[in-house]
Design a protein around this motif. Structure first.
Motif, mmCIF file in Angstrom:
data_model
loop_
_atom_site.group_PDB
_atom_site.id
_atom_site.type_symbol
_atom_site.label_atom_id
_atom_site.label_comp_id
_atom_site.label_asym_id
_atom_site.label_seq_id
_atom_site.Cartn_x
_atom_site.Cartn_y
_atom_site.Cartn_z
ATOM 1 N N GLU A 383 -0.091 -2.332 -6.141
ATOM 2 C CA GLU A 383 -1.456 -2.083 -5.703
ATOM 3 C C GLU A 383 -1.571 -2.270 -4.186
ATOM 4 O O GLU A 383 -2.275 -1.529 -3.504
ATOM 5 C CB GLU A 383 -2.417 -3.017 -6.452
ATOM 6 C CG GLU A 383 -3.893 -2.810 -6.157
ATOM 7 C CD GLU A 383 -4.388 -1.392 -6.404
ATOM 8 O OE1 GLU A 383 -3.731 -0.627 -7.138
ATOM 9 O OE2 GLU A 383 -5.437 -1.039 -5.826
ATOM 10 N N ALA A 385 0.766 -1.688 -2.033
ATOM 11 C CA ALA A 385 1.351 -0.480 -1.452
ATOM 12 C C ALA A 385 0.389 0.693 -1.601
ATOM 13 O O ALA A 385 0.189 1.477 -0.666
ATOM 14 C CB ALA A 385 2.678 -0.171 -2.123
ATOM 15 N N ASN A 386 -0.232 0.796 -2.762
ATOM 16 C CA ASN A 386 -1.208 1.862 -3.009
ATOM 17 C C ASN A 386 -2.301 1.836 -1.944
ATOM 18 O O ASN A 386 -2.673 2.863 -1.376
ATOM 19 C CB ASN A 386 -1.804 1.650 -4.410
ATOM 20 C CG ASN A 386 -2.826 2.702 -4.790
ATOM 21 O OD1 ASN A 386 -2.656 3.873 -4.483
ATOM 22 N ND2 ASN A 386 -3.900 2.274 -5.435
ATOM 23 N N LYS A 387 -2.773 0.634 -1.638
ATOM 24 C CA LYS A 387 -3.865 0.517 -0.674
ATOM 25 C C LYS A 387 -3.380 0.747 0.759
ATOM 26 O O LYS A 387 -4.081 1.344 1.569
ATOM 27 C CB LYS A 387 -4.540 -0.842 -0.814
ATOM 28 C CG LYS A 387 -5.340 -0.894 -2.109
ATOM 29 C CD LYS A 387 -6.279 -2.059 -2.241
ATOM 30 C CE LYS A 387 -7.358 -1.711 -3.248
ATOM 31 N NZ LYS A 387 -7.617 -2.735 -4.245
ATOM 32 N N ILE A 389 -0.969 2.703 1.651
ATOM 33 C CA ILE A 389 -0.797 4.145 1.794
ATOM 34 C C ILE A 389 -2.143 4.831 1.971
ATOM 35 O O ILE A 389 -2.305 5.712 2.821
ATOM 36 C CB ILE A 389 -0.047 4.722 0.568
ATOM 37 C CG1 ILE A 389 1.394 4.211 0.557
ATOM 38 C CG2 ILE A 389 -0.077 6.246 0.570
ATOM 39 C CD1 ILE A 389 2.118 4.414 -0.758
ATOM 40 N N VAL B 21 -1.245 5.694 -6.295
ATOM 41 C CA VAL B 21 -0.500 6.743 -5.609
ATOM 42 C C VAL B 21 0.866 6.939 -6.266
ATOM 43 O O VAL B 21 1.490 7.980 -6.156
ATOM 44 C CB VAL B 21 -0.385 6.411 -4.102
ATOM 45 C CG1 VAL B 21 0.550 5.240 -3.871
ATOM 46 C CG2 VAL B 21 0.057 7.617 -3.300
ATOM 47 N N PHE B 22 1.314 5.929 -6.999
ATOM 48 C CA PHE B 22 2.610 6.021 -7.657
ATOM 49 C C PHE B 22 2.517 6.651 -9.052
ATOM 50 O O PHE B 22 3.512 6.846 -9.717
ATOM 51 C CB PHE B 22 3.259 4.631 -7.768
ATOM 52 C CG PHE B 22 3.434 3.979 -6.429
ATOM 53 C CD1 PHE B 22 4.387 4.454 -5.538
ATOM 54 C CD2 PHE B 22 2.644 2.910 -6.047
ATOM 55 C CE1 PHE B 22 4.545 3.881 -4.287
ATOM 56 C CE2 PHE B 22 2.792 2.327 -4.801
ATOM 57 C CZ PHE B 22 3.745 2.816 -3.925
#
Lengths: 432, 409
Positions: A383, A385-387, A389, B21-22
């Motif tokens: 999460e 990393a998601n944020k 990005i 995003v993954f």
């Protein structure tokens, strides 16, 4: 009302939030007209002494000096020569003591050194951190006997014994200000002696101030403090008076920069930052991760980055001060604070003040007051990393966070925190 | 004459699941949660309210009337998750006392971004209503009462005879919402304005104990309606259907209030109940209502800022509608349907930062922790949809990479 404040280091020698908080709070109290005697330990280390802009008022006795400082009209500073410093672990103290002894061996014959108790290479210092904390308490009690005051206010565990001693000697109410607990610093591997001192301080205190509800909960649950005795006063940040920085837009760079800024210790979660970085790099290439700070996990962290195969994308700057901090904020697209346990967390406020959007761990006190920040569980690196990005990819997200975030930190001020402390003092002094 | 004209908005969006995003799967919508909420609201509101209204229509032998606008996305969800609600709506339609209005099938903001898409969605909705309830809607209601003169002009072309609009103070000035108006420069289409004071007395203030008029009783409210006699024709009470039992819980006495309202209103000989079409047929327009800029029924601003108030919202909407050509050229019904479900205005409402810090009504309806989370989630889904379009278009026609965006504002 007069306060005897048992505090810590002052800028520009700030090694972390404790010093910044003491500085901000004391200055705001002084501006409110509260008279304060500020007692702080002053390790005899060239790095510290050379920059302090303290003006000596009158020569003190063995190792205790008087000072006044501009901007702190109602504050008298009294320094005590002592080896304790914020965030020190018991082992680190002994290491430091060994270093001081080596350094001072050569100059120990100078008469100037004799006068501050350093004549025999720091022999007056306690042989371990706990002895030194007790020695500091004795010296603080000495100071207290020469001062008039109504309340003793002690910041973090190394000053609790001093606070307890002074309060016991004078009968004045004791306020304990908890900026962090042993559980924040060491997880479940607490040092029993540190814990005992904290517990003693919390129970001896007339009132306990926690820097967040998160910390308040720890104080109640793990130290057995009665809930009504624990108040919350949030830290704050003063406006730096700078407008939106036009230079920021002008910086041309091909790569995005994600910033970690803080001590590189277990508490701050550097390995989660790296794990998230690794995941981000699976999706994007034009990004660098900067880790600014030093700490006992720095070697391990550098090695870990290399092991993960992202060494070329992670830069370590070491400990940054003053202008360098501003510079790194100007370059950063995003600040991430993946703390495992953060009683408050001042750096996100600094980042927002510098127009850098922030991702903060939900396990932080500052998450209680920041709404315009992205929040993640420190362990949820996917999460995170998601944020990361999302912020790097979507300029409108960055813009909205920056705009609202900057506005939000403007609402915070140390004078509000100071006023809350004063209210607590008043409630303690009010006749029952 | 004072005609009470009830219109209830009935809507639930397809909420998105957490999409990182993954992720790369195609199940964007959280079926479990949507089903759960749909059933919960059905039990708390739709079923008891429909049954009560049916009972009242029978009791007053055709003198009690209401109207609904049920969105297509809710009809689809009811069909799947709570079909018994559809049969009660069907029973209501059979009474002849219930009118169904038309709107965009997906409760979308398409009027602002793509007129072509807007027309398609309205026609889809009209067809669906006709199929289900056997009546062709003649009155139009745009998403969240978003309205300007252009809405009336556009739907008049599509054969509508009336439009629903917010009775915003800044447009009415000294005039009253209790009359029928017409948009400037055209005949053949009339405007019904929401009486927001009386509507909000029920929708927002009914259970508010700090309100000077609490508790609101049916006789008291009927008196306020009767007061309109001599100074207006119609009292337009427009509100979310979920007011009954969901926003105002059953224990506030809201159903009891509704149950006694018809007899109290009808006690006065000059009062009656009318559906929007009947209001339009019964009363002449008293004047022009010029709405050059977009208004809505949301918040105190009555503007678009709840859906278009910050950079994230406008970016998300822009990127969504920018995909239109790519989506449609795939000819893939699943892609098109997913794209349309993403148009539901709720997704953008969740991104609103207006009162986020104060935690107010916006938060209550928001499945996300923060507007930022909702934007990130939405953009991740949109990203995946874009990839699907690309892949599909490659196999359909290799030249589809070049897409013209010319028909987007």
């Amino acid at each position: 009302m007069k306060i005897l404040m048992l505090g810590w280091e002052f800028p520009p020698f700030i090694s972390g939030g404790l010093g910044t908080a003491c500085y901000g709070l004391t200055r705001a109290m002084s501006q409110c007209g509260t008279e304060i005697t500020f007692v702080l330990p002053k390790p005899v280390s060239s790095e510290y002494t050379s920059h302090v802009k303290l003006a000596s008022l009158k020569p003190g006795q063995a190792g205790i000096d008087y000072y006044k400082l501009a901007g702190f009209e109602n504050v008298t500073f009294r320094t005590i020569a002592s080896g304790i410093s914020p965030y020190q672990r018991p082992g680190e103290y002994e290491e430091m003591l060994r270093r001081i002894r080596e350094q001072t061996q050569a100059i120990s014959t100078l008469p100037a050194m004799e006068s501050i108790g350093m004549g025999q290479g720091g022999d007056h210092y306690g042989s371990n951190l706990f002895d030194e904390v007790q020695r500091y308490a004795r010296l603080a009690a000495l100071v207290a006997q020469q001062e008039e005051f109504d309340i003793v206010h002690a910041h973090d565990w190394m000053t609790y014994p001093a606070g307890i001693t002074v309060s016991a000697l004078t009968g004045k109410p004791l306020v304990i200000h908890v900026h962090s607990t042993e559980f924040d610093r060491s997880g479940e591997h607490v040092n029993q002696r540190v814990y005992d001192i904290e517990r003693q301080g919390i129970h001896a205190a007339t009132q306990v101030i926690a820097v967040s509800y998160l910390t308040r909960q720890i104080i109640i649950n793990r130290y057995g403090a009665p809930p009504e005795k624990v108040s919350v006063v949030y830290n704050a940040i003063d406006r730096n008076g700078k407008a939106l920085d036009p230079a920021r837009a002008a910086i041309q760079k091909d790569e995005k920069i994600v910033l970690f800024l803080g001590r590189i210790t277990m508490q701050k979660g550097p390995e989660y930052f790296l794990a998230a970085a690794k995941k981000v790099l699976e999706v994007m290439d034009n990004v660098k991760f900067v880790m600014a700070g030093s700490g006992d996990m720095i070697r391990r962290t550098i090695e870990l980055a290399a092991e993960m195969g992202i060494g070329h994308k992670v830069l370590f700057t070491g400990f940054l001060r003053g202008g360098d901090v501003d510079k790194i904020f100007r370059m950063a697209d995003l600040f991430v604070m993946p703390s495992v346990s953060e009683p408050f967390g001042l750096v996100p406020l600094e980042a927002l003040r510098n127009d850098v959007p922030v991702i903060i761990s939900k396990q932080s006190g500052v998450a209680e007051i920041l709404t315009h920040a992205l929040k993640v569980d420190f362990w949820d690196v996917s999460e995170m990393a998601n944020k990361i990005i999302a912020v790097l990819r979507h300029p409108p997200l960055q813009a909205t966070l920056r705009e609202h975030g900057n506005f939000e930190v403007r609402k915070l001020s140390w004078s509000d925190s100071a006023q809350q402390c004063l209210d607590i003092y008043n409630s303690l002094l009010a006749p029952v | 004459m004072a005609s009470v004209c009830f219109y209830f908005q009935v809507h639930q969006p397809y909420r998105l699941g957490r999409y990182s995003v993954f992720d790369s799967h195609r199940n964007y919508f959280d079926e479990y949660k949507n089903a759960q909420i749909c059933r919960k609201v059905a039990n708390k509101c739709y079923l008891p309210a429909n049954r009560l209204i049916l009972k009242l229509i029978e009791r007053f032998k055709g003198k009690f009337k209401v109207s609904y606008s049920v969105t297509g996305v809710l009809l689809d969800q009811l069909e799947a998750y709570a079909p018994e609600v559809l049969s009660t709506f069907h029973a209501l339609a059979q009474t002849g006392c219930v009118e169904f209005l038309s709107e965009t099938y997906y409760h979308s903001l398409s009027f602002l971004y793509s007129r072509g898409e807007f027309t398609e969605q309205v026609q889809m909705h009209q067809r669906r209503i006709e199929e289900l309830f056997g009546q062709k809607p003649k009155v139009f209601r745009n998403t969240e009462l978003i309205y300007s003169n252009d809405v009336s002009y556009a739907v008049k072309e599509m054969g509508f005879e009336g439009t629903i609009c917010e009775g915003a103070d800044h447009l009415l000035g000294y005039r009253s919402p209790n009359y029928v108006y017409r948009p400037p420069g055209v005949d053949g289409i009339k405007l019904l304005l929401k009486n927001y004071r009386l509507s909000d007395d029920i929708a927002f203030r009914f259970s508010n104990r700090d309100w000077a008029e609490w508790p609101l009783t049916a006789p008291k409210f009927a008196q306020w309606v009767s007061d309109v006699n001599g100074n207006g024709y119609t009292v337009n009470l427009f509100m979310d259907y979920e007011t009954l039992g969901e926003h105002q819980w059953e224990d506030t006495g809201i159903f009891n209030f509704l149950e006694h309202l018809p007899e109290e209103v009808l006690r006065h000989p000059d009062n009656d109940f009318k559906t929007p079409s009947e209001v339009i047929d019964s009363y002449e327009a008293v004047g022009e209502m010029d709405v050059p800029h977009m208004i809505s029924w949301a918040d105190t601003e009555r503007d678009l800022s709840a859906w278009l108030g910050n950079a994230m919202q406008s970016n998300a909407l822009y990127e969504l509608y920018r995909l239109e050509q790519q989506v449609k050229s795939t000819g893939d019904s699943q892609i098109i349907s997913d794209w349309r479900k993403l148009q539901t205005s709720d997704h953008f409402y969740y991104m609103c930062t207006k009162w986020f810090a104060d935690g107010d009504v916006h938060k209550y309806f928001n499945p996300y922790d923060s507007p930022y989370d909702s934007y990130i989630n939405f953009m991740n889904v949109l990203d995946n949809l874009r990839l699907r379009c690309k892949a599909a278009n490659k196999t359909v026609s290799p030249r589809m990479d070049k897409v013209s965006y010319s028909n987007h504002p």
